[in-house]
Design an enzyme around this catalytic site. Structure first.
Site, mmCIF file in Angstrom:
data_model
loop_
_atom_site.group_PDB
_atom_site.id
_atom_site.type_symbol
_atom_site.label_atom_id
_atom_site.label_comp_id
_atom_site.label_asym_id
_atom_site.label_seq_id
_atom_site.Cartn_x
_atom_site.Cartn_y
_atom_site.Cartn_z
ATOM 1 C CB SER A 1 3.186 4.206 -21.317
ATOM 2 O OG SER A 1 4.058 3.099 -20.799
ATOM 3 C CE LYS B 1 9.482 6.513 -26.543
ATOM 4 N NZ LYS B 1 9.109 5.474 -25.663
ATOM 5 C CD GLU C 1 17.221 11.067 -29.458
ATOM 6 O OE1 GLU C 1 16.960 12.013 -30.323
ATOM 7 O OE2 GLU C 1 16.409 10.805 -28.600
HETATM 8 C C1 LIG Z 1 9.581 5.150 -24.443
HETATM 9 C C2 LIG Z 1 8.739 4.512 -23.454
HETATM 10 C C3 LIG Z 1 8.358 5.086 -22.031
HETATM 11 C C4 LIG Z 1 9.547 5.966 -21.380
HETATM 12 O O1 LIG Z 1 9.671 7.201 -21.957
HETATM 13 P P1 LIG Z 1 8.774 8.398 -21.183
HETATM 14 O O2 LIG Z 1 9.257 9.834 -22.052
HETATM 15 O O3 LIG Z 1 9.278 8.556 -19.794
HETATM 16 O O4 LIG Z 1 7.259 8.201 -21.436
HETATM 17 C C5 LIG Z 1 7.377 4.659 -21.557
HETATM 18 N N1 LIG Z 1 6.564 3.648 -21.714
HETATM 19 C C6 LIG Z 1 6.657 3.071 -23.279
HETATM 20 C C7 LIG Z 1 5.773 2.198 -23.629
HETATM 21 C C8 LIG Z 1 7.720 3.579 -24.116
HETATM 22 O O5 LIG Z 1 7.787 3.198 -25.382
#
Ligand SMILES: *Cc1c(COP(=O)(O)O)cnc(C)c1O
Length: 393
Positions: A377, A89, A111
Site C-alpha cells: 500500500s 491514498k 481530518e
Molecule cells: C493510511 C494507510 C493505510 C491504512 O488505510 P486503509 O484505509 O486501511 O488502506 C495503509 N497503508 C498505507 C501506506 C497508508 O498510508
C-alpha cells in the site's frame, strides 16, 4: 454486485448514515449526486488521465522472485508504493477533488491522524487551486512534524484540534463541526472506506482501480486473471477494499485482511478490530469497533500510524461476519521484521502498514502453483525513524 451496498446504504447489518441532523443536507446531497457524477464519461476521462499522468498509474504488478522461492508460491506485489505521494491514498483524493469540483464546492476540509491523508488532500487541492483546511490533533502535529510541513508547503492550512486526547478522533470532530457550519461551499474528503453512506461505497469505487489493474496484469503474467489469494492490511480498510473489489464475486479467490495486533491482541495495546471489537456505531456508520462494555471507544494502538484506528469500514464488517474474507492480525514486531525482510529480499522499503500484510505470508500454507497478490500500500520513507529506532541503525 453481491457484496456491494444496498439502496439504503447497508452491507448486511452494517453501514448506513448515523449522523447529527445538522449534517443531513450535506450527506444527502452527496448521496443523490455521487453515482451520477462518477459514472459520467467526462468525470471518468479526467480521473483516468490524472491517475495516469499525475499519479503514475498503472502501478506495476511485480512478480517477486525471491519471496516466491522463500514461500513456495508465486508472490506478486501490487506496487501502490510507487504512486505520487507514496501510497494508495492519492487515488481516493483525486476522485473526491474531481467530485467536489463538479458539486461546485470552493473549499475542502479533511481530518488527518499521522498526516498521510492530509498530505494527499493538500496535494490534490494544490493541483486544482482549491482552498484546503486540514484538522489535526495537537499531539499528532508534534509527532508528525514533517507531514505538517508538507501540508503547509502544499498551501494547506493545518488547524490543531485541542480538545480530548488531541488526536484523530478530536480532529474528526473539528472537521465535522466545520462542515456543519459550511454546508454549501465545502466538501469533506474522508480518507478511508469509513464514515456515513455514501462515503464507504464512494471511496471503495475510487480505490477499486487497484484490483481492476491487478486482474489485467495477472493475466499478462500468468494467463489467468484470478489469483488464489489476495492480501492487504486494514486500518479503515481502503487499500484492502480496493484490492478486493473486483474479486469479491469470484468466490475461488481467498481474501485475507491483516489487522494490526500492536503489542499483542491481549496486551491492551492493539488495533485488532475484528478480534477485539463489537458491533456499534463509529464515525457515522454501523460497524465493528473496539469499545468498552458501556460503549466508550477504546484507544487503539499500533506502531503503524495508518492502522491505529479503533474500527473498520462497514463493508469489511460485513465480509468478516459472513466469512467472505479472513481477518487476521500481526504484531508490531512481526511487521517490522517483515519490513526488513522485504528490503533484503526484494530491495523495497515498505510502509510499516504494508509490512503487516507481508508478515502474514510467513503464516500461510501455499501450494506451489498458487498465485498470491499482496497489496504494497505504501513506501517506507515516512517510517524511517521508526525502523531506525527499532533496529538501532
Ligand atoms: C493510511 C494507510 C493505510 C491504512 O488505510 P486503509 O484505509 O486501511 O488502506 C495503509 N497503508 C498505507 C501506506 C497508508 O498510508
Amino acid at each position: 454486485m453481491k457484496y456491494g451496498v444496498n439502496e439504503q446504504g447497508y452491507y448486511g447489518d452494517f453501514g448506513g448514515a448515523y449522523i447529527p441532523e445538522m449534517l443531513y443536507p450535506n450527506v444527502e446531497e452527496l448521496r443523490q449526486q455521487y453515482l451520477k457524477i462518477i459514472n459520467d464519461a467526462d468525470f471518468k476521462a479526467e480521473f483516468d488521465q490524472l491517475l495516469k499522468d499525475y499519479v503514475g498509474r498503472p502501478s506495476p504488478l511485480y512478480h517477486a522472485k525471491r519471496y516466491s522461492e522463500k514461500y513456495g508460491a508465486n508472490i506478486f506485489l501490487k506496487r501502490e508504493d510507487l504512486n505520487h505521494t507514496g501510497s494508495h491514498k492519492i487515488n481516493n483524493a483525486i476522485g473526491q477533488i474531481l467530485l467536489a469540483k463538479r458539486l461546485g464546492k470552493k473549499r475542502i476540509i479533511a481530518e488527518t491522524g499521522a498526516g498521510q491523508h492530509g498530505v494527499a488532500t493538500a496535494t490534490v487541492c494544490a493541483l486544482m487551486g482549491i482552498e484546503c483546511i486540514v484538522y489535526m490533533g495537537e499531539v499528532d502535529m508534534a509527532r508528525q512534524a514533517p507531514n505538517v510541513a508538507r501540508m503547509k508547503m502544499l498551501g494547506a492550512k493545518v488547524v490543531p484540534a485541542k480538545s480530548g486526547s488531541k488526536t484523530l478522533k478530536d480532529a474528526t470532530n473539528e472537521a465535522l463541526r466545520d462542515w456543519i457550519g459550511n454546508p454549501v461551499d465545502t466538501h469533506y474528503i474522508i480518507g478511508s472506506v469509513v464514515g456515513p453512506y455514501p462515503y464507504p461505497d464512494m471511496v471503495a469505487r475510487f480505490q477499486s482501480i487497484i484490483s481492476a489493474e491487478t486482474k489485467q496484469q495477472l493475466k499478462e503474467h500468468t494467463g489467468k486473471e484470478l489469483p488464489e489469494y489476495v492480501m492487504a492490511c486494514v486500518g479503515g480498510g481502503s487499500n484492502a477494499m480496493g484490492m478486493f473489489y473486483h474479486f469479491l464475486d469470484d468466490e475461488s479467490v481467498k481474501l485475507v485482511a491483516v489487522e494490526a495486533a500492536g503489542k499483542g491482541v491481549d496486551s491492551g495495546h492493539s488495533a485488532a478490530t475484528t478480534f477485539l471489537g463489537k458491533e456499534g456505531v463509529l464515525h457515522g456508520s454501523r460497524t465493528i469497533l473496539m469499545q468498552t462494555d458501556d460503549g466508550q471507544v477504546v484507544e487503539p494502538y499500533s506502531v503503524s500510524a495508518g492502522l491505529d484506528y479503533p474500527g473498520i469500514g462497514p463493508q469489511h464488517a460485513h465480509l468478516y461476519k459472513i466469512n467472505r474474507a479472513q481477518y487476521v492480525s500481526v504484531t508490531d514486531d512481526e511487521a517490522l521484521q517483515a519490513g526488513l525482510l522485504c528490503c533484503q529480499l526484494e530491495g523495497i522499503i515498505p510502509a510499516i502498514e504494508s509490512a503487516h500484510a507481508l508478515a502474514q505470508l510467513e503464516k500461510m500454507k501455499f501450494k506451489a502453483d498458487d498465485n498470491v497478490v499482496v497489496c504494497l500500500s505504501g513506501r517506507g520513507d515516512k517510517d524511517l525513524d521508526t525502523y531506525i529506532k527499532y533496529f538501532n541503525y
